[in-house]
Design an enzyme around this catalytic site. Structure first.
Site, PDB file in Angstrom:
ATOM      1  N   ASN A  92      -6.570   6.816   3.816  1.00  0.00           N
ATOM      2  CA  ASN A  92      -7.668   7.372   3.937  1.00  0.00           C
ATOM      3  C   ASN A  92      -8.488   9.183   3.432  1.00  0.00           C
ATOM      4  OD1 ASN A  92      -8.148   4.293   3.359  1.00  0.00           O
ATOM      5  ND2 ASN A  92      -9.293   4.504   5.400  1.00  0.00           N
TER       6      ASN A  92
ATOM      7  N   ASN B 291      -8.772   3.807  -1.376  1.00  0.00           N
ATOM      8  CA  ASN B 291      -9.958   4.460  -0.292  1.00  0.00           C
ATOM      9  C   ASN B 291      -9.731   5.961   0.121  1.00  0.00           C
ATOM     10  OD1 ASN B 291     -12.137   3.483   0.771  1.00  0.00           O
ATOM     11  ND2 ASN B 291     -11.279   2.389   2.277  1.00  0.00           N
TER      12      ASN B 291
ATOM     13  N   ASP C 261      -0.973   2.973  -5.188  1.00  0.00           N
ATOM     14  CA  ASP C 261      -0.357   1.579  -5.395  1.00  0.00           C
ATOM     15  C   ASP C 261      -2.331   0.733  -6.135  1.00  0.00           C
ATOM     16  OD1 ASP C 261      -2.525  -0.539  -3.737  1.00  0.00           O
ATOM     17  OD2 ASP C 261      -1.595   2.017  -2.638  1.00  0.00           O
TER      18      ASP C 261
ATOM     19  N   HIS D   2       0.745  -0.974  -0.015  1.00  0.00           N
ATOM     20  CA  HIS D   2      -0.183  -0.114  -0.171  1.00  0.00           C
ATOM     21  C   HIS D   2       0.357   1.176   0.369  1.00  0.00           C
ATOM     22  CE1 HIS D   2      -4.861   0.981   0.255  1.00  0.00           C
ATOM     23  NE2 HIS D   2      -4.002   0.838   1.046  1.00  0.00           N
TER      24      HIS D   2
ATOM     25  N   TYR E  85      -2.461   9.755   6.629  1.00  0.00           N
ATOM     26  CA  TYR E  85      -2.944   8.416   6.198  1.00  0.00           C
ATOM     27  C   TYR E  85      -3.541   8.127   5.358  1.00  0.00           C
ATOM     28  CZ  TYR E  85      -0.628   6.838  11.243  1.00  0.00           C
ATOM     29  OH  TYR E  85      -0.275   6.769  12.002  1.00  0.00           O
TER      30      TYR E  85
END
Length: 186
Positions: free
Chosen positions: A66, A112, A91, A20, A64
């Site tokens: 999201n 997300n 990714d 990720h 982060y």
């Protein structure tokens, strides 16, 4: 001409080499190769670098995955960079490991980080470089897969793969999206 290059990922050592974090990894590899460094700033680690007369502003959000859109939106305004000069490096589990896909726009495709960017920019009209991580996981194990590390055989190939992705970023900034797509989409 200024460009905003945003690598998506999660901060912290536990995420450092996870699939990720492919976006962070591309930008980190470029920094190591070209000698620029990231500094902690508002909402992100950022770096500036001049390349072939272009000013490149790199962002690795610290919000982060999201909430990545907060950093994208902030630095677009802060640096006065138009949407057509924004490239998101992320990714993509729907592409096999080793494949790159540069696109001028698109949907978040279940990602997300991209979904949050779409919401905050109220647009999907920004370029993205999708870095294939594969999808070798069983039903219900997607989170474990994307937050897992690359296996040994892929780790061996990873430096060359990240180099190609970095070259695609530079092509986007110097050759334009269409020519870069012709050269790097396989």
């Amino acid at each position: 001409m200024k460009f905003l290059i945003v690598g998506l990922g999660n901060i912290g050592p536990e995420y450092a080499l996870t699939r990720h974090n492919a976006g962070f990894m591309v930008l980190d590899r470029m920094a190591a190769q070209h000698g620029f460094t990231f500094s902690m700033t508002r909402l992100a680690y950022t770096a500036k670098w001049q390349y072939k007369g272009k000013q490149l502003f790199f962002v690795k959000p610290t919000t982060y995955m999201n909430l990545s859109g907060k950093a994208v939106q902030y630095y677009m305004k802060q640096e006065n960079i138009p949407l057509e000069n924004v490239l998101i490096v992320t990714d993509d589990k729907d592409l096999p490991f080793g494949k790159l896909r540069l696109k001028p726009k698109g949907s978040p495709g279940g990602h997300n980080g991209l979904r949050n960017i779409d919401e905050l920019l109220t647009s999907q009209e920004y370029a993205r470089l999708r870095v294939g991580i594969g999808n070798n996981f069983s039903k219900g194990r997607q989170i474990d897969f994307v937050l897992g590390q690359f296996p040994e055989d892929e780790m061996i190939q990873l430096p060359d793969y990240l180099d190609r992705a970095g070259d695609a970023v530079l092509a986007f900034c110097t050759m334009g999206i269409q020519n870069a797509m012709n050269n790097y989409n396989q």
